[in-house]
Design an enzyme around this catalytic site. Structure first.
Site, PDB file in Angstrom:
ATOM      1  N   LYS A 225       0.853  -1.189   0.000  1.00 12.43           N
ATOM      2  CA  LYS A 225       0.000   0.000   0.000  1.00 12.43           C
ATOM      3  C   LYS A 225       0.890   1.240   0.000  1.00 12.43           C
ATOM      4  O   LYS A 225       1.640   1.491   0.933  1.00 12.43           O
ATOM      5  CB  LYS A 225      -0.896   0.002   1.236  1.00 12.43           C
ATOM      6  N   ASP A 230      -2.597  10.575   3.234  1.00 14.38           N
ATOM      7  CA  ASP A 230      -3.995  10.197   3.407  1.00 14.38           C
ATOM      8  C   ASP A 230      -4.713  11.252   4.230  1.00 14.38           C
ATOM      9  O   ASP A 230      -4.558  11.328   5.450  1.00 14.38           O
ATOM     10  CB  ASP A 230      -4.085   8.837   4.099  1.00 14.38           C
ATOM     11  N   LYS A 237     -10.064  13.163   7.949  1.00  8.77           N
ATOM     12  CA  LYS A 237      -9.490  12.867   9.255  1.00  8.77           C
ATOM     13  C   LYS A 237      -9.430  14.132  10.110  1.00  8.77           C
ATOM     14  O   LYS A 237      -9.250  15.230   9.581  1.00  8.77           O
ATOM     15  CB  LYS A 237      -8.055  12.341   9.111  1.00  8.77           C
ATOM     16  N   ASP A 248       1.702   6.753   5.394  1.00  6.53           N
ATOM     17  CA  ASP A 248       0.695   5.802   4.938  1.00  6.53           C
ATOM     18  C   ASP A 248       1.153   5.009   3.717  1.00  6.53           C
ATOM     19  O   ASP A 248       0.409   4.160   3.224  1.00  6.53           O
ATOM     20  CB  ASP A 248      -0.631   6.513   4.656  1.00  6.53           C
ATOM     21  N   ASP A 307     -12.080   6.948   4.048  1.00  7.77           N
ATOM     22  CA  ASP A 307     -10.822   6.803   4.776  1.00  7.77           C
ATOM     23  C   ASP A 307     -10.382   5.348   4.876  1.00  7.77           C
ATOM     24  O   ASP A 307      -9.327   5.058   5.420  1.00  7.77           O
ATOM     25  CB  ASP A 307     -10.962   7.412   6.177  1.00  7.77           C
ATOM     26  N   GLU A 309      -9.337   3.572   2.384  1.00  7.98           N
ATOM     27  CA  GLU A 309      -8.898   3.524   0.981  1.00  7.98           C
ATOM     28  C   GLU A 309      -7.792   2.525   0.723  1.00  7.98           C
ATOM     29  O   GLU A 309      -7.646   2.027  -0.393  1.00  7.98           O
ATOM     30  CB  GLU A 309      -8.458   4.930   0.539  1.00  7.98           C
ATOM     31  N   ARG A 311      -7.362  -0.561   1.590  1.00  6.13           N
ATOM     32  CA  ARG A 311      -7.831  -1.894   1.178  1.00  6.13           C
ATOM     33  C   ARG A 311      -8.315  -1.895  -0.262  1.00  6.13           C
ATOM     34  O   ARG A 311      -8.266  -2.920  -0.939  1.00  6.13           O
ATOM     35  CB  ARG A 311      -8.924  -2.376   2.136  1.00  6.13           C
TER      36      ARG A 311
END
Length: 464
Positions: A225, A230, A237, A248, A307, A309, A311
């Site tokens: 990933k 993010d 967030k 991230d 949020d 995202e 996955r």
């Protein structure tokens, strides 16, 4: 040469590593004034205790306490504080370490500081003349340091293009081929990645590295990933939760470190590394809650939360990797806060559909002082991902078992028969400790690389 290492021809002082049981024997080997000095300082050889030894010319050496626990004494972190604890500009050789490879690894990782953007370089670390036969530890340290640098780089300087470029540079170093997919090809082949990145000014990319260490070796696929920043998207967030979101892409950095360790060691495998490089931003074109997106596998996903995202990015990567039928498919991601609530920052959560793979990863992590902890793929929670309008939702409506639910989501993109493991990790040190300075961290990579090498060796012998 790595920071904190010196050439073998460098004149070096002795660093005596000793536990409490061996302290009397060391005193007997020292000169009487040095032994008396050690006694005067109250040195007892507890872990991380350091005493400098004088002579008439100034500094004669030093003594490092290893503590009474054998496992602690043999860990890399026993030597991790030394580069910045010993006097600047000095060079050292280690005497008495129970594990020289671990000592060199810990020294190199402890010497590391991210100072690329500072106008002044800061204090230089004390240097170690590495003992012969510790080249593997130096290679591991180099891979981890490269990964730390990526995580520590601010997001304005490391976007999707730069992260994909780092995969290209890694491939060039080891003779691998790298394909970077973007634009219309990405939109067509990786629709979930495109959906995550469609709100950002910097468009997403997927980098695919292929390397052959052994032409008929088992295929190992790594998926990382690479969310370079993010914001949470439209499900924004809070500001406090956004402060570390340059990390991230820590899963991508981790898989790149694993790939580098395997390629540098000449592992008898075929390697496939996939990095989804993307930014989850807020704009008029960002994907929305309750949108339905399609994935490379053909499954549709309702967006319950923008949020969640990571996955979605991994879903497309796992689908591509699975098309090549790898013997082992592994993904790494800074995926859920729930894993951190369960296990804290230092212990990545491991999920796997294969007990043998899980045991190999747990065992190798323990052996390498790079631990993970297995959590279950609890099938009774699978229905929590049901959606009334799509094949699934990307989140559960229940405020429980977040890490398990995320892993169950990913499992839907792994076909039956493919051995798969998922690592949910933190990729950050909240505070500095010996060998682990505050900032970006590569977790689980050394254990994973060891497990992959062991599995590949077993496969090679089975084929003979």
């Amino acid at each position: 040469m790595l920071d904190g290492l010196a050439h073998s021809t460098t004149s070096a002082l002795p660093l005596h590593a000793v536990g409490p049981d061996d302290l009397a024997a060391l005193r007997a080997r020292l000169t009487p004034p040095q032994a008396a000095w050690l006694d005067a300082t109250g040195f007892t050889a507890k872990a991380q205790e350091l005493a400098l030894l004088p002579n008439q010319g100034g500094l004669a050496g030093a003594v490092l306490g290893l503590g009474a626990e054998a496992a602690e004494a043999a860990s890399p972190w026993a030597f991790g504080a030394m580069p910045h604890a010993l006097p600047e500009g000095t060079a050292w050789r280690i005497e008495g370490a129970p594990d020289l490879e671990a000592a060199v690894l810990g020294w190199c990782l402890g010497a590391y500081r991210y100072r690329t953007l500072r106008s002044q370089p800061g204090r230089a670390p004390a240097c170690l003349v590495p003992p012969a036969g510790t080249e593997a530890a130096q290679r591991e340290a180099a891979a981890i340091i490269r990964g730390r640098d990526l995580i520590n780089t601010p997001a304005n300087l490391l976007g999707p293009a730069e992260l994909a470029g780092a995969v290209v540079a890694l491939g060039a170093q080891y003779g691998a081929t790298v394909e970077v997919i973007e634009g219309a090809a990405l939109e067509q082949g990786f629709p979930a990645v495109q959906a995550v990145g469609c709100g950002a000014a910097r468009p997403p990319r997927v980098a695919v590295l292929r390397w052959t260490g052994k032409a008929d070796g088992p295929l190992v696929a790594l998926c990382g990933k690479g969310v370079c920043f993010d914001t949470g998207g439209l499900d924004l967030k809070p500001s406090a939760a956004m402060l570390r979101m340059k990390k991230d892409m820590g899963g991508a950095a981790t898989t790149m470190a694993i790939a580098e360790m395997l390629m540098a060691a000449g592992a008898p495998i075929r390697l496939m590394l996939l990095v989804g490089a993307v930014e989850n931003a807020v704009s008029a074109t960002a994907f929305r809650p309750m949108d339905v997106i399609r994935t490379r596998k053909g499954l549709t996903v309702e967006i319950g939360n923008t949020d969640a995202e990571g996955r979605l990015v991994l879903a497309d990567l796992l689908a591509l990797a699975a098309e090549s039928q790898p013997e082992l498919l592994l993904d790494c991601a800074t995926l859920t806060g729930a894993a951190r609530v369960a296990l804290g920052p230092d212990l990545p959560a491991l999920f796997s559909n294969d007990d043998g793979i899980a045991e190999a990863l747990l065992r190798a992590g323990s052996q390498r002082n790079d631990p993970v902890w297995r959590l279950p793929l609890q099938g009774t929670y699978d229905s929590w991902l049901d959606s009334p309008v799509a094949d699934m939702n990307n989140v559960s409506s229940k405020p429980m078992a977040g890490a398990i639910v995320a892993a169950l989501f990913l499992s839907r993109f792994v076909p039956a028969g493919i051995r798969w493991a998922h690592l949910d990790l933190y990729a950050w040190n909240d505070q500095g400790r010996p060998g682990r300075p505050e900032g970006g961290e590569i977790q689980a990579a050394r254990g994973i690389a060891r497990a992959v090498a062991t599995l590949a060796s077993a496969s090679e012998h089975a084929g003979r």
